[in-house]
Design an enzyme around this catalytic site. Sequence first.
Site, PDB file in Angstrom:
ATOM      1  N   GLU A 190       0.830  -1.218   0.000  1.00 53.68           N
ATOM      2  CA  GLU A 190       0.000   0.000   0.000  1.00 53.68           C
ATOM      3  C   GLU A 190       0.861   1.264   0.000  1.00 53.68           C
ATOM      4  O   GLU A 190       0.369   2.364  -0.228  1.00 53.68           O
ATOM      5  CB  GLU A 190      -0.973   0.004   1.188  1.00 53.68           C
ATOM      6  N   CYS A 295      16.713  -6.401   0.385  1.00 49.17           N
ATOM      7  CA  CYS A 295      16.909  -7.624   1.174  1.00 49.17           C
ATOM      8  C   CYS A 295      18.293  -8.220   0.909  1.00 49.17           C
ATOM      9  O   CYS A 295      18.716  -9.127   1.601  1.00 49.17           O
ATOM     10  CB  CYS A 295      15.837  -8.647   0.847  1.00 49.17           C
ATOM     11  N   GLU A 387      17.514  -6.946  11.462  1.00 48.27           N
ATOM     12  CA  GLU A 387      17.451  -6.254  10.166  1.00 48.27           C
ATOM     13  C   GLU A 387      17.187  -4.761  10.412  1.00 48.27           C
ATOM     14  O   GLU A 387      16.176  -4.405  11.012  1.00 48.27           O
ATOM     15  CB  GLU A 387      16.337  -6.852   9.297  1.00 48.27           C
TER      16      GLU A 387
HETATM   17  P1  NAD Z   1       6.075  -5.973   5.047  1.00 48.65           P
HETATM   18  O1  NAD Z   1       6.182  -7.365   5.501  1.00 48.65           O
HETATM   19  O2  NAD Z   1       5.745  -4.934   6.069  1.00 48.65           O
HETATM   20  O3  NAD Z   1       4.950  -5.838   3.922  1.00 48.65           O
HETATM   21  C1  NAD Z   1       4.912  -6.722   2.822  1.00 48.65           C
HETATM   22  C2  NAD Z   1       3.463  -6.917   2.393  1.00 48.65           C
HETATM   23  O4  NAD Z   1       2.730  -7.487   3.484  1.00 48.65           O
HETATM   24  C3  NAD Z   1       2.765  -5.620   2.024  1.00 48.65           C
HETATM   25  O5  NAD Z   1       1.987  -5.861   0.874  1.00 48.65           O
HETATM   26  C4  NAD Z   1       1.896  -5.305   3.238  1.00 48.65           C
HETATM   27  O6  NAD Z   1       0.685  -4.670   2.904  1.00 48.65           O
HETATM   28  C5  NAD Z   1       1.623  -6.673   3.844  1.00 48.65           C
HETATM   29  N1  NAD Z   1       1.532  -6.670   5.306  1.00 48.65           N
HETATM   30  C6  NAD Z   1       2.222  -5.865   6.170  1.00 48.65           C
HETATM   31  N2  NAD Z   1       1.924  -6.203   7.449  1.00 48.65           N
HETATM   32  C7  NAD Z   1       1.053  -7.236   7.391  1.00 48.65           C
HETATM   33  C8  NAD Z   1       0.390  -8.035   8.390  1.00 48.65           C
HETATM   34  N3  NAD Z   1       0.557  -7.806   9.680  1.00 48.65           N
HETATM   35  N4  NAD Z   1      -0.427  -9.022   7.958  1.00 48.65           N
HETATM   36  C9  NAD Z   1      -0.623  -9.261   6.645  1.00 48.65           C
HETATM   37  N5  NAD Z   1      -0.020  -8.527   5.665  1.00 48.65           N
HETATM   38  C10 NAD Z   1       0.811  -7.541   6.030  1.00 48.65           C
HETATM   39  O7  NAD Z   1       7.437  -5.614   4.290  1.00 48.65           O
HETATM   40  P2  NAD Z   1       7.879  -4.213   3.683  1.00 48.65           P
HETATM   41  O8  NAD Z   1       8.215  -3.295   4.812  1.00 48.65           O
HETATM   42  O9  NAD Z   1       6.928  -3.767   2.646  1.00 48.65           O
HETATM   43  O10 NAD Z   1       9.216  -4.646   2.925  1.00 48.65           O
HETATM   44  C11 NAD Z   1      10.468  -4.735   3.555  1.00 48.65           C
HETATM   45  C12 NAD Z   1      10.779  -6.144   3.964  1.00 48.65           C
HETATM   46  O11 NAD Z   1      10.710  -7.012   2.847  1.00 48.65           O
HETATM   47  C13 NAD Z   1      12.192  -6.316   4.517  1.00 48.65           C
HETATM   48  O12 NAD Z   1      12.138  -7.169   5.628  1.00 48.65           O
HETATM   49  C14 NAD Z   1      12.949  -6.958   3.372  1.00 48.65           C
HETATM   50  O13 NAD Z   1      14.087  -7.700   3.761  1.00 48.65           O
HETATM   51  C15 NAD Z   1      11.886  -7.819   2.790  1.00 48.65           C
HETATM   52  N6  NAD Z   1      12.174  -8.199   1.423  1.00 48.65           N
HETATM   53  C16 NAD Z   1      12.597  -9.457   1.197  1.00 48.65           C
HETATM   54  C17 NAD Z   1      12.922  -9.866  -0.079  1.00 48.65           C
HETATM   55  C18 NAD Z   1      13.415 -11.269  -0.334  1.00 48.65           C
HETATM   56  O14 NAD Z   1      13.582 -11.615  -1.485  1.00 48.65           O
HETATM   57  N7  NAD Z   1      13.655 -12.080   0.671  1.00 48.65           N
HETATM   58  C19 NAD Z   1      12.809  -8.962  -1.148  1.00 48.65           C
HETATM   59  C20 NAD Z   1      12.349  -7.687  -0.894  1.00 48.65           C
HETATM   60  C21 NAD Z   1      12.033  -7.300   0.407  1.00 48.65           C
END
Ligand code: NAD
Length: 496
Positions: A190, A295, A387
């Site tokens: 979002e 990441c 992290e």
């Molecule tokens: P996030 O987990 O907060 O959000 C990811 C998605 O989950 C979003 O679409 C969000 O709307 C949803 N979301 C958030 N909280 C939620 C909840 N409580 N319940 C259900 N859905 C929920 O992650 P972010 O802050 O958007 O992205 C950063 C993170 O992503 C970092 O930890 C990074 O390391 C990771 N990441 C990992 C990779 C990989 O390949 N391993 C790649 C990119 C990013």
Amino acid sequence: MSIPSFPARSYAFTPYVPARNWIGGEWVDAASGATLPVENPRHGKVMSHVAMSGAADVDAAVKVAQAAFKTWKQVPIKERADVFYRLKQLMERDLDELAWLASHENGKTFAEAKASVQKGIECVEFGASLPNIAAGEQLDVSRGVNCRIEHEPLGVVAGVTPFNFPIMVPLWMLPQALVGGNTFVLKPSEQVPLGALKLAVLLKEAGLPDGVFNIVNGGVDAVNAIGDHPDIKAIAFVGSTKVAKLLYARGSQTGKAMLCLGGAKNHLIVVPDADVALTAANVVASYTGCAGQRCMAASVLLAVGDVHHVIDAIVEQSKALQLGSEIGSIINAPSVERINGYINDAERRGARVVVDGRGRTGDEAGYWVGPTVIDDVSTDMPAATQEIFGPVLSIVHVPNLDAAIAIENANAYGNAACIYTTSGAVARYVTERVEAGMVGVNVGVPVPREPFGFGGWNDSKFGAGNITGMDGYRFWTRPRKVTTKWQIQTDTNWMS
Ligand code: NAD
């Protein structure tokens, strides 16, 4: 279909269209009418609004996708792949527009945004090549008896993506899933919902039938509804480990195929024989690229023995970097607070902040943290174990390689690790021992180029296989084994 415009062609603040849902080839609002502001992080100003969907919106998208699946699965794989050939050309045509869009909603520099779109195009290329490489296996296993494997689509599948790569990460999923014959519901972050809108427009222009690709915007409610929906057959998730674990458990309960990529804490090991110029430039690029919001970003530098000459060069290069032109902004104000909190905490516990990015500002009034190097970090500090997701490098000094490997392996995450050395033997010793799915030798961001799949180990991934490459195709399909016998057989046994 009215076509939304994506107007920015510079860093100047630009309002964008609202991010509505895309269901069955129509732009629609969330059933509740709820929206959330979307900020441009460089400016710290609202650039758009995003629909905040719930279970009713997810259900509407799934119903449309189910109807579209009936015909899409019958389309020959070559024709499904042709859509991605055309998408590649359209993305190349609109490369600057896509890159400015990713830069505006995420805060990356234009150069970083462009590179991320190009990486997305590489994934599209892989999808377009599937008809050439996805032929199933077959073998005459006995007299007149042939076994073959067919890769069948699953049905309606879904993807949930994070804020840090608005265009690239959805493209880790869409090519294999759609060329594989599935129909798709995407729930983008979002915080960065606009890149997916542009992908929808381009996929439509590339000839994708309505209903095959749908977008349901929103946050937790939309994700939970996707996790629970009985007619969604598989979910790929990319985001934090906390949510990856939650969604993996939730979706598994309803029998879905699940692949959830989580967070990371990447360790770079530097030994005294490392090439100073290469190592310093590479480490700095790794921990400051995308303002550390990758990441695959370097987070901990494990300094083996006396490598002060390398550290001095890292410090010097870090101090020279310009915020705004060379380092982009942080996604939002709470993230700036979190990153500064880790730096403050490490300092309080006795570490030395030798390059200090706290309080630095960029070219606009948004959210910023400058490059930060913290030396003499000990392994009990949160800066060494958690992290941070910002441009912060924690340096931990160790006496030998085994001590460095032990620290890397004690960390719960397992996304990336890297060794900087000019010795093949040292490189081999480390690559064979570190607990990480993606390992670099003199490469600080060891992202495997396609067709090598992307995916970590341990708390960086829940589920089997990689998300890209052939593993992605296998994840989004199920193998049907067909055994045929075309020889008259008179004797009988238990297999007759
Ligand atoms: P996030 O987990 O907060 O959000 C990811 C998605 O989950 C979003 O679409 C969000 O709307 C949803 N979301 C958030 N909280 C939620 C909840 N409580 N319940 C259900 N859905 C929920 O992650 P972010 O802050 O958007 O992205 C950063 C993170 O992503 C970092 O930890 C990074 O390391 C990771 N990441 C990992 C990779 C990989 O390949 N391993 C790649 C990119 C990013």
